[in-house]
Design a protein around this motif. Structure first.
Motif: not given
Length: 286
Positions: A95-112
């Motif tokens: 849960x902790x790792x998944x939430x921290x991994x989902x944060x950049x996938x939701x709010x950051x813009x990066x290639x891939x």
């Protein structure tokens, strides 16, 4: 038209017939649980000669002797503790790792970014049974097989795709203006995640905690393959071994089965409102 349909569905849910149907479903679901609980409190001679419903006519004959036998001499008490030692870290870590991994996938813009998210979705399709042997060989190479740390890492890896997927969908509903306002005030990404995103995502955390806890608590296959030491076996493995035992009668199996049921039931009833909110929140926007 859409408004009329929703109104009709709401009216149907408010009819007495809907309440009666729900009541019948609740009774049908609770009856086996009640039967198991009542049978676990009955002496073995009465259990073998009369139905469980007859116990209500003689409530003074209920006994805890079956639980004393199971918890002390059948290893169910040790299995219960082992299940807690396995389940709690195996629930917190993904849960902790998944939430921290989902944060950049939701709010950051990066290639891939989209490719990574699609890969995470695809990982949920892979059957667990197909990767057990590679995981076991990997843990053997790291000398972690047959240890609590090894099974924690395995359950974390198996649970991460669903955690990241649901967290990403839940985070995507939060207004990005909150993130921008926090950055203008000088907050870093860690501060934004801990003080802003995590408090707003309590339903998602609670629903995923229930999902992961129930899955790990009821797991038999992963524990059977990765834990070779019988002293570390959880409740599910000990219950399966009791099924093949010659001295495992109804007076042993009913309290053992109810002991494995009571904790997940309490957790689900306690956090059910967050469970529904979290699942609906993660299913609205992808």
């Amino acid at each position: 038209m859409k408004r009329n349909n929703s109104t009709a569905v709401h009216a149907l849910g408010s009819t007495p017939w809907a309440h009666w149907i729900l009541a019948v479903m609740v009774v049908a679901w609770l009856t086996p649980t009640l039967m198991l609980f009542v049978s676990s409190l009955r002496p073995v001679d009465q259990m073998m000669t009369s139905g469980w419903w007859t116990a209500f006519g003689q409530p003074g004959q209920f006994t805890l002797e079956n639980y004393r036998t199971v918890l002390a001499s059948k290893g169910i008490g040790t299995g219960f503790v082992n299940s807690l030692l396995i389940t709690i870290p195996s629930t917190i870590l993904p849960i902790i790792i998944g939430a921290m991994a989902a944060y950049p996938l939701s709010f950051f813009r990066f290639p891939g970014r989209k490719a990574i998210f699609i890969t995470i979705i695809a990982m949920q399709i892979v059957p667990l049974q197909t990767v057990l042997i590679p995981v076991l060989l990997t843990l053997k190479g790291l000398r972690l097989n047959g240890t609590f740390l090894g099974i924690w890492l395995a359950h974390t890896a198996f649970g991460l795709p669903l955690c990241i997927y649901l967290f990403r969908n839940f985070f995507a509903q939060l207004p990005y203006s909150l993130i921008e306002a926090a950055k203008i005030d000088g907050a870093g990404n860690l501060q934004i995640f801990v003080r802003l995103i995590a408090p707003l995502s309590k339903p998602a955390f609670a629903s995923l905690a229930i999902f992961q806890f129930l899955w790990v608590w009821n797991d038999l296959l992963v524990a059977l393959v990765l834990l070779g030491d019988p002293a570390l076996s959880p409740l599910t493995v000990r219950l399966s071994s009791l099924l093949g035992s010659l001295d495992a009668g109804w007076n042993v199996m009913t309290p053992a089965a109810f002991s494995s049921l009571i904790l997940p039931l309490v957790i689900f009833v306690t956090f059910q409102k967050y469970f529904v909110r979290g699942i609906l929140g993660g299913a609205v926007k992808g």
